[in-house]
Design an enzyme around this catalytic site. Sequence first.
Site, mmCIF file in Angstrom:
data_model
loop_
_atom_site.group_PDB
_atom_site.id
_atom_site.type_symbol
_atom_site.label_atom_id
_atom_site.label_comp_id
_atom_site.label_asym_id
_atom_site.label_seq_id
_atom_site.Cartn_x
_atom_site.Cartn_y
_atom_site.Cartn_z
ATOM 1 N N ASP A 22 38.008 -62.955 -13.551
ATOM 2 C CA ASP A 22 38.273 -61.596 -13.070
ATOM 3 C C ASP A 22 39.771 -61.435 -12.834
ATOM 4 O OD1 ASP A 22 38.026 -63.473 -10.900
ATOM 5 O OD2 ASP A 22 38.060 -61.798 -9.488
ATOM 6 N N GLU A 66 36.800 -64.090 -7.935
ATOM 7 C CA GLU A 66 37.840 -64.769 -7.163
ATOM 8 C C GLU A 66 38.774 -63.792 -6.469
ATOM 9 O OE1 GLU A 66 41.546 -66.873 -6.110
ATOM 10 O OE2 GLU A 66 41.317 -65.186 -7.455
ATOM 11 N N GLU A 67 39.182 -62.758 -7.190
ATOM 12 C CA GLU A 67 40.143 -61.801 -6.616
ATOM 13 C C GLU A 67 39.513 -60.963 -5.499
ATOM 14 O OE1 GLU A 67 43.103 -62.256 -7.214
ATOM 15 O OE2 GLU A 67 43.490 -62.734 -9.309
ATOM 16 N N HIS A 101 43.775 -29.243 9.895
ATOM 17 C CA HIS A 101 45.094 -28.616 9.735
ATOM 18 C C HIS A 101 45.933 -28.997 10.955
ATOM 19 C CE1 HIS A 101 48.225 -25.674 9.265
ATOM 20 N NE2 HIS A 101 47.636 -25.079 8.226
ATOM 21 N N ARG A 122 47.657 -65.234 6.262
ATOM 22 C CA ARG A 122 47.591 -66.464 5.468
ATOM 23 C C ARG A 122 47.521 -67.615 6.458
ATOM 24 N NH1 ARG A 122 46.486 -65.535 -0.054
ATOM 25 N NH2 ARG A 122 47.069 -63.360 -0.247
ATOM 26 N N HIS A 124 49.403 -60.220 -10.031
ATOM 27 C CA HIS A 124 49.004 -59.120 -9.133
ATOM 28 C C HIS A 124 49.958 -57.931 -9.198
ATOM 29 C CE1 HIS A 124 46.276 -61.572 -6.223
ATOM 30 N NE2 HIS A 124 46.244 -62.054 -7.452
HETATM 31 N N1 BES Z 1 45.920 -67.381 -8.488
HETATM 32 C C1 BES Z 1 45.856 -66.816 -7.183
HETATM 33 C C2 BES Z 1 46.134 -67.846 -6.113
HETATM 34 C C3 BES Z 1 47.586 -68.106 -5.901
HETATM 35 C C4 BES Z 1 48.433 -67.075 -5.556
HETATM 36 C C5 BES Z 1 48.076 -69.363 -6.027
HETATM 37 C C6 BES Z 1 49.769 -67.313 -5.346
HETATM 38 C C7 BES Z 1 49.395 -69.593 -5.825
HETATM 39 C C8 BES Z 1 50.247 -68.572 -5.486
HETATM 40 C C9 BES Z 1 44.490 -66.220 -6.955
HETATM 41 O O1 BES Z 1 43.991 -65.556 -8.081
HETATM 42 C C10 BES Z 1 44.570 -65.180 -5.870
HETATM 43 O O2 BES Z 1 45.210 -64.180 -6.078
HETATM 44 N N2 BES Z 1 43.909 -65.416 -4.741
HETATM 45 C C11 BES Z 1 43.762 -64.438 -3.715
HETATM 46 C C12 BES Z 1 42.576 -64.867 -2.897
HETATM 47 C C13 BES Z 1 42.043 -63.841 -1.959
HETATM 48 C C14 BES Z 1 41.556 -62.616 -2.673
HETATM 49 C C15 BES Z 1 40.930 -64.439 -1.145
HETATM 50 C C16 BES Z 1 45.006 -64.387 -2.868
HETATM 51 O O3 BES Z 1 45.693 -65.400 -2.675
HETATM 52 O O4 BES Z 1 45.320 -63.286 -2.390
HETATM 53 MN MN MN Z 2 44.221 -66.690 -9.740
HETATM 54 MN MN MN Z 3 45.041 -63.648 -8.215
#
Ligand code: BES
Ligand code: MN
Ligand code: MN
Length: 470
Positions: A101, A166-167, A227, A342, A444
Amino acid sequence: MTTFEDISKEIDANTDLFIGRLREAVEIPSVSADVAHRKEVVRMINWTRSLMEQLGVLCELKPNGTQTLHDGTELELPPILFGQLGNDPNKKTLLVYGHLDVQPAEKSDGWNTEPFQLVEKDGKLFGRGSTDDKGPVLAWINAIETMQKLNVTIPVNLKFVFEGMEESGSEGLDECLKANRDFLKGVDFTCISDNYWLGRTKPCLTYGLRGVSYYTVEVSGVAQDLHSGVYGGTIYEPMNDLVWIMSQLTELDGKIKIPGLDKLVAPVTEEEKKNYEGIDFNHEEFRNDVKAHKLTRDTKHEVLMNRWRFPALSLHGIEGAFSGPGAKTVIPSKVIGKFSIRTVPNMEPKDVDVLVLKYLNDLWQQRGSPNKFRPIALQGGRCWVANHDHPNFEAGKRAIKKVFGVDPDLTREGGSIPVTLTFQELTGQNVMLLPIGSCNDMAHSQNEKIDVINYINGTKVLAAYLLELA
Ligand code: BES
Ligand code: MN
Ligand code: MN
């Protein structure tokens, strides 16, 4: 006898075929976040399945239950693609994970080209999913195909888990894997190619990811949008409440204001600090890549630690707020703020949720608004750290050395792949991240790309890694 040199040449010779394959994949808009695209995610999974079956991979689609949408309706999740190639009891078994995805994309977001068409320009392949994660998934397939073509025995058994959510937090995947524990039996190593190099030229191997905990905060006040000339000054406005709450989450430099959160973070050891010094990273280049005026930290190791080693809180958006161009004098009746944190060791998602929800509720008390307030902790992902002093990483290092002639840096990442820790726990074995894309691939973002050279050399590295693992 076929040498690695031959494999390498064969991969080069098939560059057009591999690019064509990525083109087909990018043209399937498998956006998991958008329910209207769900059938495209399923199409992408079936497309990959048939490609794998052509290589003799035994494939099975595991149903993945349903997802409850915001309005309460149930929607079927895309199935998870399990695969197996070889089951020789005398060989070790490697598990490969990837996702099919992608993030949403519209040309009008500011892309220079159509996001769901692969456009080759100056050695770069532009398109949504080119680097995250369709390119790397196809690199595995290309590598295996090439070895088969040259009659090179793959010295390990392979198992695959490719998912389509995953996304969107890998919804359902942990449960599906637990329900299919038997499939993971006998796995000796796991390798995931779903992250990026730290810079543009030097490859790396990755042993850590941050987790992510995601929150929504809903404030509602009146039955419909109003409004502002007629009602402004007479009612308590939900948006004003929400913006105030959201402004209380971090300091100017990003420091998180949630009490107790920093106590969950594992203390940094002296030995750890030394690891950061040796890493090839230029924080000035990092700043300039995205044209930031200034970074929140100004030494290399502090910048890296803020990316990898400490938590960060980001505000993402406000649903229901007026965001179109022009001046609209509206008071939104209901707004939903979104932010995420994070997370890093030893922050357990459930402990983080408790602290965040308590702080949000305390803030609401303090605000004293008569409006309706509803904070929600959504499904997130756990952080992960692996031991890189391990044969899996040694094999990865030798593979990189073979293709690039250099020793990789050992890195962590600030992003998240929710299932990583699950694989480590369910198999009880080492997990390694082996990225092939470059730091400026812009996953992204607008104009996501993978360089042809990274895609092709990445295919070589994965082939070399399969040989080195034996
Ligand atoms: N490929 C990324 C993970 C990633 C991002 C690894 C930046 C290294 C650096 C993965 O597809 C992703 O975007 N993961 C999401 C997970 C979330 C939706 C739970 C993320 O990190 O935002
Ligand atoms: Mn990824
Ligand atoms: Mn990603």
